[in-house]
Design an enzyme around this catalytic site. Sequence first.
Site, PDB file in Angstrom:
ATOM      1  N   LYS A  12      40.798  35.022  41.519  1.00  0.00           N
ATOM      2  CA  LYS A  12      39.837  34.364  40.625  1.00  0.00           C
ATOM      3  C   LYS A  12      38.408  34.598  41.139  1.00  0.00           C
ATOM      4  O   LYS A  12      38.131  35.663  41.690  1.00  0.00           O
ATOM      5  CB  LYS A  12      40.187  32.881  40.459  1.00  0.00           C
ATOM      6  CG  LYS A  12      41.641  32.682  39.982  1.00  0.00           C
ATOM      7  CD  LYS A  12      41.957  31.269  39.606  1.00  0.00           C
ATOM      8  CE  LYS A  12      43.413  31.168  39.155  1.00  0.00           C
ATOM      9  NZ  LYS A  12      43.766  29.804  38.723  1.00  0.00           N
ATOM     10  N   HIS A  95      44.749  35.362  30.843  1.00  0.00           N
ATOM     11  CA  HIS A  95      44.871  34.199  31.723  1.00  0.00           C
ATOM     12  C   HIS A  95      44.321  32.972  31.006  1.00  0.00           C
ATOM     13  O   HIS A  95      43.358  33.047  30.251  1.00  0.00           O
ATOM     14  CB  HIS A  95      44.110  34.449  33.023  1.00  0.00           C
ATOM     15  CG  HIS A  95      44.415  33.427  34.083  1.00  0.00           C
ATOM     16  ND1 HIS A  95      43.837  32.176  34.085  1.00  0.00           N
ATOM     17  CD2 HIS A  95      45.247  33.469  35.154  1.00  0.00           C
ATOM     18  CE1 HIS A  95      44.304  31.492  35.111  1.00  0.00           C
ATOM     19  NE2 HIS A  95      45.156  32.253  35.774  1.00  0.00           N
ATOM     20  N   GLU A  97      42.512  30.609  31.835  1.00  0.00           N
ATOM     21  CA  GLU A  97      41.099  30.285  32.034  1.00  0.00           C
ATOM     22  C   GLU A  97      40.216  31.112  31.119  1.00  0.00           C
ATOM     23  O   GLU A  97      39.158  30.649  30.680  1.00  0.00           O
ATOM     24  CB  GLU A  97      40.733  30.488  33.508  1.00  0.00           C
ATOM     25  CG  GLU A  97      41.363  29.431  34.395  1.00  0.00           C
ATOM     26  CD  GLU A  97      41.537  29.845  35.842  1.00  0.00           C
ATOM     27  OE1 GLU A  97      42.100  29.042  36.602  1.00  0.00           O
ATOM     28  OE2 GLU A  97      41.119  30.957  36.205  1.00  0.00           O
ATOM     29  N   GLY A 173      46.223  25.193  39.314  1.00  0.00           N
ATOM     30  CA  GLY A 173      45.174  24.616  40.135  1.00  0.00           C
ATOM     31  C   GLY A 173      45.208  23.105  40.228  1.00  0.00           C
ATOM     32  O   GLY A 173      44.313  22.484  40.789  1.00  0.00           O
ATOM     33  N   SER A 213      50.796  26.992  40.104  1.00  0.00           N
ATOM     34  CA  SER A 213      50.696  26.376  41.442  1.00  0.00           C
ATOM     35  C   SER A 213      51.871  26.738  42.341  1.00  0.00           C
ATOM     36  O   SER A 213      52.473  25.883  42.996  1.00  0.00           O
ATOM     37  CB  SER A 213      50.557  24.848  41.322  1.00  0.00           C
ATOM     38  OG  SER A 213      49.325  24.514  40.728  1.00  0.00           O
TER      39      SER A 213
END
Length: 250
Positions: A12, A95, A97, A173, A213
């Site tokens: 990231k 992704h 995000e 996350g 995660s």
Amino acid sequence: MARKFFVGGNFKMNGTKESIKSIVKNLNDAQLDSNVEVVIAPPALYLQLTADSVTKSNIAVSAQNVYDKPNGAYTGEISVSQLKDSGIHWTILGHSERRTLLKETDEVVASKTKFAIDGGVSVIWCCGESLEERESGNTISVIEKQLAALASKVSGADWDKIVIAYEPIWAIGTGKVATVQQAQEVHEAIRNWLKANVSDEVADKTRILYGGSVNGKNCKELAKEKDIDGFLVGGASLKPEFVDIVNSNL
């Protein structure tokens, strides 16, 4: 069909020249399972540094994004041909995000995927649901919609260049992890969708990664499931425990 275990590390927007050199050195020096395909994705600024630092033959380097247009007046973007010119043959696309923060639609992600593959770059294609979608029972329908957009753009041998990463948005996350059963259920649903809507061969060959995660403590149990073919790792890919995740299938 035996599918080669695959572990991706998505750095990231993290890292410095020194920290990335350290991460790569740790991987170069580690005893990694040679039967695992490892792909690490540093920030774009450090792609060349990372590629130049890797010495193991089973570690490749990936971009975190690529544009669906050829070189031109697209400020801030990176083209497929520029990745290839730098020896980068993978990219992460879709992704969560980028879908949520940058509002990339299913159609945009599918278009980028097709453009990357046509240009000779393989894709870690991400899908997943939000907490609200999970709690309302819409997990599978959300992912099937994402898959349908992808299948409308790619066909045939394109699928050989795609690794699917299931990433429940609510577990990225946050420290939350889907239970092993939850993860396996979604992976099985993805494979069944491929079987019904693409082909038996694609369903059997396509690797489906879990990406919520994942860490050194939960990876071994997840890796035992029949439809979990590896992981796309976020924060843990910056830590020494990434080696344990790569070796989780031993």
